[in-house]
Design a protein around this motif. Structure first.
Motif, PDB file in Angstrom:
ATOM      1  N   PRO A  32      36.096  19.356  57.636  1.00 33.63           N
ATOM      2  CA  PRO A  32      36.514  18.170  58.406  1.00 33.63           C
ATOM      3  C   PRO A  32      36.828  16.970  57.504  1.00 33.63           C
ATOM      4  N   ALA A  33      36.007  16.751  56.472  1.00 38.01           N
ATOM      5  CA  ALA A  33      36.250  15.619  55.577  1.00 38.01           C
ATOM      6  C   ALA A  33      37.512  15.836  54.743  1.00 38.01           C
ATOM      7  N   ILE A  34      37.741  17.072  54.305  1.00 41.40           N
ATOM      8  CA  ILE A  34      38.955  17.383  53.551  1.00 41.40           C
ATOM      9  C   ILE A  34      40.183  17.165  54.430  1.00 41.40           C
ATOM     10  N   ARG A  35      40.103  17.582  55.682  1.00 43.54           N
ATOM     11  CA  ARG A  35      41.220  17.384  56.616  1.00 43.54           C
ATOM     12  C   ARG A  35      41.512  15.901  56.801  1.00 43.54           C
ATOM     13  N   ALA A  36      40.457  15.110  56.958  1.00 40.66           N
ATOM     14  CA  ALA A  36      40.661  13.669  57.131  1.00 40.66           C
ATOM     15  C   ALA A  36      41.241  13.050  55.861  1.00 40.66           C
ATOM     16  N   GLY A  43      46.974  21.985  63.184  1.00 37.05           N
ATOM     17  CA  GLY A  43      48.020  22.965  62.925  1.00 37.05           C
ATOM     18  C   GLY A  43      48.319  23.098  61.443  1.00 37.05           C
ATOM     19  N   GLN A  44      48.460  21.964  60.759  1.00 37.95           N
ATOM     20  CA  GLN A  44      48.715  22.005  59.319  1.00 37.95           C
ATOM     21  C   GLN A  44      47.506  22.542  58.555  1.00 37.95           C
ATOM     22  N   LEU A  45      46.304  22.225  59.036  1.00 46.11           N
ATOM     23  CA  LEU A  45      45.111  22.760  58.395  1.00 46.11           C
ATOM     24  C   LEU A  45      45.087  24.283  58.494  1.00 46.11           C
ATOM     25  N   ARG A  94      45.286  15.273  49.006  1.00 46.59           N
ATOM     26  CA  ARG A  94      45.639  14.011  49.658  1.00 46.59           C
ATOM     27  C   ARG A  94      46.737  14.156  50.709  1.00 46.59           C
ATOM     28  N   ASP A  95      47.352  15.330  50.776  1.00 48.28           N
ATOM     29  CA  ASP A  95      48.369  15.598  51.784  1.00 48.28           C
ATOM     30  C   ASP A  95      48.477  17.102  51.965  1.00 48.28           C
TER      31      ASP A  95
END
Length: 455
Positions: A32-36, A43-45, A94-95
């Motif tokens: 979750p923290a990496i996604r944020a 979807g991208q995750l 970061r993206d």
């Protein structure tokens, strides 16, 4: 205690698995923290996570030959590299693009390390003469639990996402150093040219017979599959040069074992990936209770592996059948549960059943493949099995779309039933008394000639 050159002690194999499990516990709790941090959606995750598998599969196939060639050095290096890649992903994701690239590297390093530590545990089991693999996998599961809980605590304290990755990287470095220390710790005996070579204990704990190597050196042998005596590690290579690296494997038995492993991994990862979702969506569990699902599953897996650690491959068929049947019953309990406690009980049963499946299959490989080809054999089995690991969550998702999550759990129970039904005839077709799943060239059987027919 003397250990074969290139092998590791049982406790060192367990340390490697614990650090590996700790890494994946940190990763799972950090998603979750990496996604944020990457500022992407679900979807991208999901797409980015596919790169883990894309990176893992090629390196899993390639790593086995490197392990057979360079032994403990490869295992130690891969553990350190995995820790470094984890830190890099946490620092640079970061993206979407940077996360995807990082996850491809993470998958590559993790897949390679997975093969290497399984091969190391197999060598430790052969050297120790007692079950090691299933207990080592228990340490992996315990590492997942501790890594996940520790990461959650650190997140609650507001620490940056990179901190738990730095901590687990330090553990992986320590595990790598332990592997290196074991690899250099073989007892020494004098060679013909005055150089020291390793003394290997035989089944009775005595030094194995010496055999002639290149340049008049004297090298020693280790017990192989089916009681054969073969040279080991770098001494094998030094004794006969490039020709000694011609050890091969018999593909059909390993594909059969890998296929059973794919069913086992599909079953296991279906619960690991969907357990919390099922509790939240079907039983209205809050965040804390929903998170308890994966934690209960991992904890029961660890406890079962520690408890069943003395069985090894001696009763592989009944263990696989009983494990798959138990997992199927537990999954059906989850499917019909109308309350969270009942669902957790079902998850615990499913965990107890799945816990013994893949380690038992790796122990079978250990019993039927010599150290000369262990890396390649482990690569084949784990790569085929990993396909099931990747497919398991997708399998649940497709069935959930068609029938709902309860129906999807019934479909997962069908996987367990298929494994229970197929295990006996599949193993009967490839496991025979005194059989081996490798092809050892004549120059690797020097010890057999030197020690005579009674050795």
């Amino acid at each position: 205690m003397s250990i074969p050159r290139g092998a590791v002690r049982a406790r060192t194999a367990c340390v490697g698995f614990a650090a590996f499990g700790g890494f994946w516990g940190v990763w799972g709790a950090s998603v979750p923290a990496i996604r944020a941090q990457a500022e992407i959606g679900d979807g991208q995750l999901g797409t980015a996570l596919l790169f883990v598998g894309a990176g893992a599969l090629p390196t899993m196939l390639a790593t086995g030959r490197a392990v057979d060639r360079w032994g403990y050095r490869v295992t130690a290096a891969l553990l350190v590299v995995l820790g470094a890649v984890g830190v890099a992903v946490a620092a640079t994701a970061r993206d979407f693009l940077s996360l995807s690239a990082g996850l491809a590297l993470l998958g590559a390093s993790s897949g390679a390390a997975d093969v290497a530590i399984n091969a190391a545990a197999g060598s430790a089991e052969r050297a120790a003469g007692r079950p090691v693999v299933i207990r080592a996998h228990g340490f992996f599961s315990a590492g997942v639990v501790l890594g996940s809980l520790s990461t959650g605590l650190l997140a609650g304290l507001g620490t940056p996402v990179i901190v738990p990755f730095l901590l687990v990287a330090a553990l992986l470095v320590g595990a790598g150093l332990a592997v290196m220390a074991d690899g250099r710790a073989a007892s020494a005996v004098p060679g013909a040219d005055g150089r020291a070579v390793s003394a290997m204990p035989d089944a009775d704990g005595q030094a194995a017979p010496a055999v002639p190597g290149t340049g008049g050196r004297v090298v020693s042998a280790v017990p192989g599959a089916g009681g054969r005596a073969v040279l080991a590690g770098s001494e094998r290579d030094a004794a006969r040069g490039p020709a000694s690296r011609g050890a091969g494997v018999r593909l059909v038995p390993l594909l059969v074992i890998g296929g059973l492993g794919a069913l086992a991994f599909g079953l296991e990862n279906a619960h690991q990936s969907w357990g919390a979702v099922y509790l939240a969506d079907m039983l209205d569990a809050g965040p804390v209770l929903a998170a308890a699902g994966p934690a209960v599953f991992a904890a029961i897996v660890a406890l079962t592996r520690f408890t069943a650690g003395s069985v090894g491959s001696r009763r592989a068929t009944p263990l696989l059948v009983a494990g798959a049947a138990t997992a199927g019953v537990g999954t059906l309990v989850v499917a019909v549960a109308d309350a969270v406690p009942i669902a957790l009980l079902g998850l615990a049963l499913a965990a107890a059943g799945t816990a013994v499946l893949f380690p038992t299959l790796i122990s079978l490989v250990t019993a039927h493949v010599d150290d000369a080809a262990r890396g390649r054999a482990t690569s084949i089995v784990t790569t085929v099995a990993y396909l099931g690991f990747l497919a398991g969550p997708v399998y649940v998702g497709r069935w959930a779309e068609a029938t709902g999550l309860s129906g999807a759990m019934v479909a997962v129970a069908a996987l367990a039933a298929a494994l229970a039904v197929l295990a006996w005839p599949a193993l009967r077709s490839v496991v025979h008394p005194g059989s081996s799943w490798d092809v050892i060239p004549e120059d690797l059987n020097l010890a057999e000639k030197a020690s005579g027919p009674d050795s």
